[in-house]
Design a protein around this motif. Structure first.
Motif, PDB file in Angstrom:
ATOM      1  N   PHE A  62      -6.507  -1.296   2.731  1.00  0.00           N
ATOM      2  CA  PHE A  62      -6.945  -2.433   1.916  1.00  0.00           C
ATOM      3  C   PHE A  62      -5.733  -3.212   1.394  1.00  0.00           C
ATOM      4  O   PHE A  62      -4.793  -2.636   0.867  1.00  0.00           O
ATOM      5  CB  PHE A  62      -7.801  -1.939   0.744  1.00  0.00           C
ATOM      6  N   GLN A  63      -5.787  -4.506   1.547  1.00  0.00           N
ATOM      7  CA  GLN A  63      -4.710  -5.419   1.129  1.00  0.00           C
ATOM      8  C   GLN A  63      -3.352  -5.009   1.703  1.00  0.00           C
ATOM      9  O   GLN A  63      -2.332  -5.156   1.053  1.00  0.00           O
ATOM     10  CB  GLN A  63      -4.645  -5.535  -0.397  1.00  0.00           C
ATOM     11  N   GLU A  64      -3.364  -4.496   2.920  1.00  0.00           N
ATOM     12  CA  GLU A  64      -2.096  -4.212   3.573  1.00  0.00           C
ATOM     13  C   GLU A  64      -1.720  -5.390   4.459  1.00  0.00           C
ATOM     14  O   GLU A  64      -2.552  -5.903   5.219  1.00  0.00           O
ATOM     15  CB  GLU A  64      -2.181  -2.959   4.447  1.00  0.00           C
ATOM     16  N   THR A  84       0.839  -1.200   0.000  1.00  0.00           N
ATOM     17  CA  THR A  84       0.000   0.000   0.000  1.00  0.00           C
ATOM     18  C   THR A  84       0.876   1.251   0.000  1.00  0.00           C
ATOM     19  O   THR A  84       2.074   1.179   0.287  1.00  0.00           O
ATOM     20  CB  THR A  84      -0.957  -0.022   1.219  1.00  0.00           C
ATOM     21  N   ASP A 133      -3.972  -0.400   8.518  1.00  0.00           N
ATOM     22  CA  ASP A 133      -4.903  -1.451   8.093  1.00  0.00           C
ATOM     23  C   ASP A 133      -5.578  -1.089   6.776  1.00  0.00           C
ATOM     24  O   ASP A 133      -6.783  -1.250   6.611  1.00  0.00           O
ATOM     25  CB  ASP A 133      -5.958  -1.732   9.169  1.00  0.00           C
TER      26      ASP A 133
END
Lengths: 165, 572
Positions: free
Chosen positions: B114-116, B104, B112
């Motif tokens: 997305f897709q982290e 990210t 936190d």
């Protein structure tokens, strides 16, 4: 199984994020508990000095030191014993002082060569420096008056003479 | 639309291109889009996989077959976490690999997003080194350092976490950046004194035994090893990953040692007066739980590139830290033939007395199929495997002649490794015959990569040893747990020949011993693309010899025991 001893390891590492995680992971993997850990920038700010004390058996510790040395961020890792090194630790100790014992406490503080850095009606905060074992015995001497809190920096060390640690 | 500027992603790929990288194994995702965008203009070829784990095993197979670095490109979050098994596999077996992970944007790190995923932290124990790149102008240096670290000393995987706004930013840094790694050293010079000490101890031995490990393969020390073996007249045993370091049909080869090693290898270990590990780490598949019981009367010699391996398990009488090839070149100047004729004769007599064998009749045997592949290829194929019974039978019956011809997940024991690693190996060696030997269990773990094999049109031969069981665990439950079979029966597997056809591949089936020779020949002759050979073998065959975990050669059983056995004290 060999005997459990306290070991002091000095590491010279690059001053980069994540270095501490990598090193603590090596200890944690073998379930070695780190007793104390001191990290500070070295003379050249690109590097840091780390002093770790941990309890464990010597053979495992050898392996831990070798595995720490393997880390790309670790320039050197070495165990030191008391003969070749200077070691110091600092402790802040908050002790109860009622009227009844105040004089006695202050006398003991003087005897153990501590510095009083805060004093009020109910407590005194003293500062102690010395090697870790001396701190342990000094702390034992004030224990009976009632210790409210102790904060210790953990051991730092340096080799004697002109050689770098 | 033409691009005007050079991004971090462009530079990243340029460094790989200049280094000589040809393939990137990967799967895209949002955080990796700038890198995939740069790939559009790059001569690097993307091998698009169906799962990130598959990508890591392909890069791994590529690296092991070629000796070059394998490169993986995935996105952030789950894309990156899916590489962890592949990283462990590569780390355990010292495979040079670079895993590039999208991440990210910097602003979102630790929030936190997305897709982290905190890939840097969660991969620390399974990488040789890792980077989180915060400044686009660090990319050339980080890439060069990563390639250097992955491929030198004891090779290993390096993870590079690349925030999307870093790879997408303009990069003005020069590609001619110096690598600056004050904490990274590996033994380049030869330790002459240490080598002399090895030679001095060797001279006294009458019953020498050379143990060749993965280090011989990685350093391409096969010629030097052969010279040492023939000069000394010493028998040679190999670890699982040392297979191929010395031709296995040679009279001085005693095959693989350890838990499922040959009887004659383990007997040699028990009786030798000197054991000389060259690039093996004495792991727990080949040494007993109580290390004092490991060839107690023998001198132990050890060569390893990694100082942390010296004394980790075995305290050697003499050791040298260094590259196996370079050390052996020097050592070979100091050694001469030993008084070992009797010992060699004894080892060779054991080889005749306790041969590796199987019964050809009474149902189709995995060993029969593997033996036939070995014979028909002359041991000159590149064989990849999964993990379990088929792996041990392959190790026992495929007589590997080629260094870098045996590709198996040794340390990690990763199921699902075989088929993707065969794809990587075939890309590395387009002219080689590449055979994946796997089980019905492991194969289904990375099965979607059949598409990748088809798209790449690679003539890999995927031999599925189908016994309808997770056979190795069943074997343990049978031998040590009163045959209380728990979680080992594989029902509901597809018809693997039909599966092959569904993927547009050729499918072969072997059901009867009488068909083995013919079908193996057909499969080997088929080179128009990948094929599956579905070998429906007997369901409840076990791998022998076996040394129960933690035991010594004295505990070895050569065939199915009549009585229930004690649970072994060692690990799995």
């Amino acid at each position: 199984m060999s005997l459990l001893n306290t070991h002091t390891i000095s590491l010279f590492v690059t001053n980069a994020p994540g270095v501490l995680s990598r090193i603590s992971a090596v200890f944690a993997r073998r379930a070695f508990n780190i007793d104390s850990l001191v990290v500070s920038p070295a003379l050249d700010g690109k590097f840091s000095r780390m002093t770790i004390t941990a309890v464990g058996d010597s053979k495992s510790l050898d392996q831990i030191i070798k595995q720490c040395s393997k880390l790309i961020d670790v320039i050197s890792a070495q165990e030191y014993d008391g003969i070749s090194i200077l070691e110091k630790e600092l402790a802040l100790i908050k002790i109860k002082t009622s009227d009844k014992y105040r004089t006695e406490v202050l006398q003991v503080i003087q005897h153990i060569k501590a510095t009083t850095i805060d004093l009020n009606d109910e407590a005194v905060v003293i500062q102690l420096t010395g090697n870790s074992e001396d701190l342990d015995s000094s702390i034992a001497m004030v224990e009976k008056y009632g210790i409210i809190e102790i904060v210790r920096t953990g051991k730092v060390l340096m080799t004697k003479g002109t050689d770098k640690t | 639309m033409t691009k005007k500027t050079t991004t971090g992603a462009d530079v990243l790929l340029k460094v790989l291109e200049n280094y000589g990288v040809q393939y990137i194994f990967g799967h895209p995702g949002g955080a990796a889009i700038p890198i995939f965008d740069a790939l559009y203009d790059s001569p690097l070829e993307l091998v698009l996989t169906r799962h990130e784990q598959g990508a890591t095993h392909m890069a791994d197979g590529f690296a092991r077959a070629s000796g070059k670095v394998g490169v993986v490109l995935v996105t952030s979050g789950p894309g990156a976490t899916n590489t962890v098994t592949g990283l462990l596999t590569a780390m355990m077996d010292s495979v040079p690999m670079i895993v590039l992970c999208g991440q990210t944007i910097r602003e979102n790190l630790g929030k936190d997003a997305f897709q982290e995923a905190d890939v840097f932290s969660m991969t620390i124990p399974v990488v040789k080194h890792s980077y989180l790149v915060k400044d686009v102008n660090d990319i050339p240096r980080v890439m060069k350092e990563a390639l250097h670290i992955a491929t030198t000393g004891r090779p290993g995987p390096v993870v590079i976490d690349l925030p999307k706004d870093v790879t997408g930013a303009d990069c003005t840094a020069s590609l001619d950046v110096e690598v600056n790694l004050p904490g990274y050293t590996y033994q380049e010079k030869v330790d002459s004194q240490g080598i002399k000490a090895l030679a001095d101890l060797l001279k006294k031995s009458k019953k020498p035994l050379i143990l060749a490990g993965n280090g011989c393969i990685i350093s391409s020390a096969e010629k030097e090893l052969a010279t040492l073996v023939r000069t000394l007249q010493s028998p040679v045993i190999t670890t699982l990953l040392g297979k191929g370091a010395f031709p296995e049909n040679d009279p001085l080869s005693m095959g693989m040692l350890g838990m499922h090693g040959t009887a004659y290898a383990n007997m040699a270990v028990d009786k030798c007066d000197l054991i000389f590990s060259i690039g093996s780490r004495w792991d727990d598949r080949i040494t007993p739980g109580n290390i004092e019981k490991f060839c107690p009367d023998a001198m132990k010699l050890h060569i390893d590139i990694d100082p942390a391996e010296i004394g980790k398990i075995v305290n050697p009488d003499a050791s040298v830290v260094g590259d196996a090839k370079l050390v052996l070149q020097e050592l070979n100047k100091l050694v001469s033939e030993l008084d070992s004729k009797e010992w060699v004769a004894q080892c060779q007599a054991n080889k005749k007395k306790y041969p590796m064998k199987f019964k050809i009749h009474g149902g189709l045997k995995a060993q029969h199929v593997i033996d036939e592949f070995s014979n028909q290829t002359g041991g000159n194929a590149i064989v990849t495997t999964d993990v379990g019974q088929h792996q041990m039978w392959a190790a026992q019956f495929y007589k590997t002649q080629l260094p870098k011809g045996w590709i198996s997940s040794g340390g990690a024991g990763t199921m699902g490794f075989g088929m993707p690693s065969a794809i990587g190996a075939q890309l590395a060696k387009p002219k080689a015959c590449v055979i994946c030997i796997c089980g019905d269990g492991g194969f289904q773990m990375t099965l979607p990569e059949l598409s990748t094999a088809t798209v790449q049109n690679l003539p890999i031969k995927i031999v599925i040893i189908d016994n309808k069981f997770l056979g190795m665990v069943r074997q343990w439950q049978g031998l040590f747990y009163d045959n209380r079979l728990s979680g080992v029966e594989l029902k509901g597997s597809p018809d693997f020949v039909k599966l092959a056809q569904a993927y547009g591949m050729k499918g072969f089936r072997i059901k009867r011993p009488a068909d083995v020779s013919k079908v193996v020949a057909e499969a080997l002759a088929y080179n128009d693309g990948p094929c599956i050979v579905h070998a429906e073998v007997v369901k409840e065959d076990n791998v022998f010899p076996m040394i129960p975990a933690g035991g010594t050669a004295g505990d070895m059983i050569l065939e199915e025991p009549k009585k229930r056995m004690e649970k072994p004290k060692g690990s799995t």
